[in-house]
Design a protein around this motif. Structure first.
Motif, PDB file in Angstrom:
ATOM      1  N   LEU A  93       0.854  -1.195   0.000  1.00 35.70           N
ATOM      2  CA  LEU A  93       0.000   0.000   0.000  1.00 35.70           C
ATOM      3  C   LEU A  93       0.885   1.238   0.000  1.00 35.70           C
ATOM      4  O   LEU A  93       1.845   1.318   0.765  1.00 35.70           O
ATOM      5  CB  LEU A  93      -0.904   0.009   1.252  1.00 35.70           C
ATOM      6  CG  LEU A  93      -2.081   0.996   1.258  1.00 35.70           C
ATOM      7  CD1 LEU A  93      -3.103   0.629   0.180  1.00 35.70           C
ATOM      8  CD2 LEU A  93      -2.751   1.017   2.620  1.00 35.70           C
ATOM      9  N   SER A  94       0.564   2.198  -0.886  1.00 33.76           N
ATOM     10  CA  SER A  94       1.408   3.394  -0.994  1.00 33.76           C
ATOM     11  C   SER A  94       0.688   4.661  -0.551  1.00 33.76           C
ATOM     12  O   SER A  94       1.307   5.705  -0.367  1.00 33.76           O
ATOM     13  CB  SER A  94       1.894   3.570  -2.436  1.00 33.76           C
ATOM     14  OG  SER A  94       0.786   3.702  -3.319  1.00 33.76           O
ATOM     15  N   GLU A  95      -0.639   4.607  -0.399  1.00 31.21           N
ATOM     16  CA  GLU A  95      -1.400   5.775   0.043  1.00 31.21           C
ATOM     17  C   GLU A  95      -2.554   5.335   0.931  1.00 31.21           C
ATOM     18  O   GLU A  95      -2.870   4.137   1.011  1.00 31.21           O
ATOM     19  CB  GLU A  95      -1.931   6.560  -1.158  1.00 31.21           C
ATOM     20  CG  GLU A  95      -2.812   5.735  -2.072  1.00 31.21           C
ATOM     21  CD  GLU A  95      -3.218   6.507  -3.318  1.00 31.21           C
ATOM     22  OE1 GLU A  95      -4.276   6.169  -3.882  1.00 31.21           O
ATOM     23  OE2 GLU A  95      -2.493   7.422  -3.729  1.00 31.21           O
ATOM     24  N   GLN A 100     -14.293   1.326   5.607  1.00 28.81           N
ATOM     25  CA  GLN A 100     -14.839   1.124   6.950  1.00 28.81           C
ATOM     26  C   GLN A 100     -13.752   1.094   8.031  1.00 28.81           C
ATOM     27  O   GLN A 100     -14.002   0.745   9.172  1.00 28.81           O
ATOM     28  CB  GLN A 100     -15.714  -0.127   7.016  1.00 28.81           C
ATOM     29  CG  GLN A 100     -16.941  -0.046   6.117  1.00 28.81           C
ATOM     30  CD  GLN A 100     -17.731   1.244   6.301  1.00 28.81           C
ATOM     31  OE1 GLN A 100     -18.158   1.577   7.400  1.00 28.81           O
ATOM     32  NE2 GLN A 100     -17.914   1.990   5.221  1.00 28.81           N
ATOM     33  N   ARG A 101     -12.556   1.388   7.652  1.00 24.53           N
ATOM     34  CA  ARG A 101     -11.438   1.666   8.546  1.00 24.53           C
ATOM     35  C   ARG A 101     -10.363   2.355   7.715  1.00 24.53           C
ATOM     36  O   ARG A 101     -10.423   2.343   6.493  1.00 24.53           O
ATOM     37  CB  ARG A 101     -10.906   0.400   9.219  1.00 24.53           C
ATOM     38  CG  ARG A 101     -10.238  -0.606   8.324  1.00 24.53           C
ATOM     39  CD  ARG A 101      -9.707  -1.789   9.135  1.00 24.53           C
ATOM     40  NE  ARG A 101     -10.753  -2.468   9.877  1.00 24.53           N
ATOM     41  CZ  ARG A 101     -10.537  -3.361  10.834  1.00 24.53           C
ATOM     42  NH1 ARG A 101      -9.295  -3.681  11.173  1.00 24.53           N
ATOM     43  NH2 ARG A 101     -11.531  -3.942  11.462  1.00 24.53           N
ATOM     44  N   PHE A 102      -9.414   2.980   8.391  1.00 20.83           N
ATOM     45  CA  PHE A 102      -8.340   3.663   7.686  1.00 20.83           C
ATOM     46  C   PHE A 102      -7.122   2.763   7.581  1.00 20.83           C
ATOM     47  O   PHE A 102      -6.564   2.352   8.602  1.00 20.83           O
ATOM     48  CB  PHE A 102      -7.958   4.956   8.419  1.00 20.83           C
ATOM     49  CG  PHE A 102      -8.930   6.079   8.222  1.00 20.83           C
ATOM     50  CD1 PHE A 102      -8.808   6.939   7.138  1.00 20.83           C
ATOM     51  CD2 PHE A 102      -9.974   6.275   9.112  1.00 20.83           C
ATOM     52  CE1 PHE A 102      -9.703   7.975   6.944  1.00 20.83           C
ATOM     53  CE2 PHE A 102     -10.876   7.311   8.927  1.00 20.83           C
ATOM     54  CZ  PHE A 102     -10.749   8.171   7.842  1.00 20.83           C
ATOM     55  N   PHE A 103      -6.740   2.448   6.351  1.00 18.40           N
ATOM     56  CA  PHE A 103      -5.527   1.683   6.109  1.00 18.40           C
ATOM     57  C   PHE A 103      -4.424   2.678   5.745  1.00 18.40           C
ATOM     58  O   PHE A 103      -4.521   3.373   4.729  1.00 18.40           O
ATOM     59  CB  PHE A 103      -5.733   0.681   4.975  1.00 18.40           C
ATOM     60  CG  PHE A 103      -6.772  -0.366   5.286  1.00 18.40           C
ATOM     61  CD1 PHE A 103      -6.430  -1.513   5.995  1.00 18.40           C
ATOM     62  CD2 PHE A 103      -8.099  -0.194   4.887  1.00 18.40           C
ATOM     63  CE1 PHE A 103      -7.387  -2.483   6.293  1.00 18.40           C
ATOM     64  CE2 PHE A 103      -9.061  -1.150   5.178  1.00 18.40           C
ATOM     65  CZ  PHE A 103      -8.700  -2.297   5.896  1.00 18.40           C
ATOM     66  N   ILE A 104      -3.404   2.758   6.583  1.00 23.01           N
ATOM     67  CA  ILE A 104      -2.329   3.713   6.376  1.00 23.01           C
ATOM     68  C   ILE A 104      -1.038   2.961   6.090  1.00 23.01           C
ATOM     69  O   ILE A 104      -0.644   2.088   6.865  1.00 23.01           O
ATOM     70  CB  ILE A 104      -2.151   4.625   7.610  1.00 23.01           C
ATOM     71  CG1 ILE A 104      -3.446   5.413   7.864  1.00 23.01           C
ATOM     72  CG2 ILE A 104      -0.971   5.575   7.425  1.00 23.01           C
ATOM     73  CD1 ILE A 104      -3.391   6.326   9.062  1.00 23.01           C
ATOM     74  N   PRO A 105      -0.371   3.262   4.955  1.00 26.14           N
ATOM     75  CA  PRO A 105       0.861   2.532   4.620  1.00 26.14           C
ATOM     76  C   PRO A 105       1.975   2.825   5.608  1.00 26.14           C
ATOM     77  O   PRO A 105       2.211   3.983   5.978  1.00 26.14           O
ATOM     78  CB  PRO A 105       1.210   3.052   3.218  1.00 26.14           C
ATOM     79  CG  PRO A 105       0.518   4.360   3.098  1.00 26.14           C
ATOM     80  CD  PRO A 105      -0.724   4.257   3.932  1.00 26.14           C
ATOM     81  N   SER A 110       6.106   8.402   8.830  1.00 28.16           N
ATOM     82  CA  SER A 110       6.769   9.630   9.268  1.00 28.16           C
ATOM     83  C   SER A 110       5.983  10.878   8.846  1.00 28.16           C
ATOM     84  O   SER A 110       6.142  11.945   9.430  1.00 28.16           O
ATOM     85  CB  SER A 110       8.193   9.705   8.697  1.00 28.16           C
ATOM     86  OG  SER A 110       8.151   9.746   7.280  1.00 28.16           O
ATOM     87  N   ARG A 111       5.111  10.725   7.826  1.00 23.08           N
ATOM     88  CA  ARG A 111       4.314  11.841   7.323  1.00 23.08           C
ATOM     89  C   ARG A 111       2.820  11.586   7.506  1.00 23.08           C
ATOM     90  O   ARG A 111       1.991  12.186   6.828  1.00 23.08           O
ATOM     91  CB  ARG A 111       4.607  12.052   5.830  1.00 23.08           C
ATOM     92  CG  ARG A 111       6.044  12.418   5.510  1.00 23.08           C
ATOM     93  CD  ARG A 111       6.290  12.463   4.009  1.00 23.08           C
ATOM     94  NE  ARG A 111       5.344  13.314   3.297  1.00 23.08           N
ATOM     95  CZ  ARG A 111       4.466  12.883   2.395  1.00 23.08           C
ATOM     96  NH1 ARG A 111       4.397  11.588   2.083  1.00 23.08           N
ATOM     97  NH2 ARG A 111       3.657  13.713   1.786  1.00 23.08           N
ATOM     98  N   ARG A 112       2.467  10.713   8.442  1.00 28.91           N
ATOM     99  CA  ARG A 112       1.088  10.234   8.523  1.00 28.91           C
ATOM    100  C   ARG A 112       0.061  11.353   8.789  1.00 28.91           C
ATOM    101  O   ARG A 112      -1.010  11.355   8.209  1.00 28.91           O
ATOM    102  CB  ARG A 112       0.951   9.118   9.560  1.00 28.91           C
ATOM    103  CG  ARG A 112       1.443   9.449  10.955  1.00 28.91           C
ATOM    104  CD  ARG A 112       1.602   8.163  11.762  1.00 28.91           C
ATOM    105  NE  ARG A 112       2.054   8.388  13.120  1.00 28.91           N
ATOM    106  CZ  ARG A 112       3.331   8.542  13.466  1.00 28.91           C
ATOM    107  NH1 ARG A 112       4.269   8.515  12.539  1.00 28.91           N
ATOM    108  NH2 ARG A 112       3.665   8.714  14.737  1.00 28.91           N
ATOM    109  N   ALA A 113       0.406  12.316   9.668  1.00 30.74           N
ATOM    110  CA  ALA A 113      -0.534  13.409   9.941  1.00 30.74           C
ATOM    111  C   ALA A 113      -0.746  14.259   8.689  1.00 30.74           C
ATOM    112  O   ALA A 113      -1.865  14.664   8.364  1.00 30.74           O
ATOM    113  CB  ALA A 113      -0.035  14.267  11.097  1.00 30.74           C
TER     114      ALA A 113
END
Length: 227
Positions: A93-95, A100-105, A110-113
């Protein structure tokens, strides 16, 4: 009861104005040359008006203990009035992906916010702008431009040029709250002040107005949080 306020002076300002922000803080915008004593006199003369604004339903009180969150697996964040869990994805996953949930790579941790804010802004454009156009048609008003903006002190605003601006953080609120804020700003294109006519226009177009005001009063600070 002592009335606390912050003074912000500017050499460009010609007239003193007082604003009560959403968090109930009082800001005095003053010309550079005006004395503290004169400001105190003006604030005292506006005391009743200021307290009315402080107690306005769109203002919110600070939470006793503002929740602190981290963007880690198992935590949850707001979107359209609901809390959705976060899942950090290590590979493939790149973005950000929402299902129904947040998938964050994991590669973006380091730049999640920053990337989450960009995601919110894109969703705000996708969902808020069509609602503005819909309500504008229903109210029979012409809007020159619709912008999604980063403004920590207003949910929405309108200008003399019939432009309307909406805070991207609104996308965290339920749709009935978003609709209320939209209608509130568009109604100002018909009636500039908060007159009985103005509120009748808003309530007719946004019948859940009181429910929306209550939600904002109870949850407004949650929208202000970084995540």
């Amino acid at each position: 009861m002592e009335l606390k306020y912050t003074i912000k002076r500017s050499v460009k300002r010609r007239k003193l104005t007082i604003t009560v922000e959403r968090d109930r803080s009082v800001i005095v915008h003053a010309p550079e040359g005006i004395s503290d004593e004169k400001i105190e006199q003006i604030v005292a003369s506006k005391r009743q008006w200021i307290y009315e604004k402080i107690n306005h339903p769109q203002k919110y009180q600070d939470l006793p203990h503002a929740p602190g969150k981290e963007l880690i697996s198992g935590e949850s964040i707001l979107y359209l009035g609901r809390q959705y869990r976060i899942e950090i994805v290590k590979t493939g996953l790149s973005e950000i992906k929402f299902a129904q949930r947040f998938f964050i790579p994991n590669v973006q941790m380091s730049r999640r916010a920053e990337i989450l804010q960009k995601w919110y802004i894109e969703k705000a454009k996708e969902k808020i702008i069509p609602r503005v156009k819909y309500h504008a048609r229903q109210l029979g008003v012409d809007v020159s431009m619709i912008k999604i903006v980063d403004n920590r002190y207003r949910w929405g605003s309108c200008t003399l040029n019939d432009n309307v601006n909406f805070n991207w953080r609104l996308i965290k609120a339920p749709m009935f709250v978003i609709d209320y804020i939209i209608v509130h700003e568009l109604a100002h294109l018909i009636e500039a002040n908060h007159t009985p006519r103005f509120w009748n226009i808003v309530k007719a177009q946004a019948p859940t107005m009181e429910k929306a005001k209550t939600w904002l009063k109870e949850n407004g600070q949650l929208l202000e949080m970084v995540i």
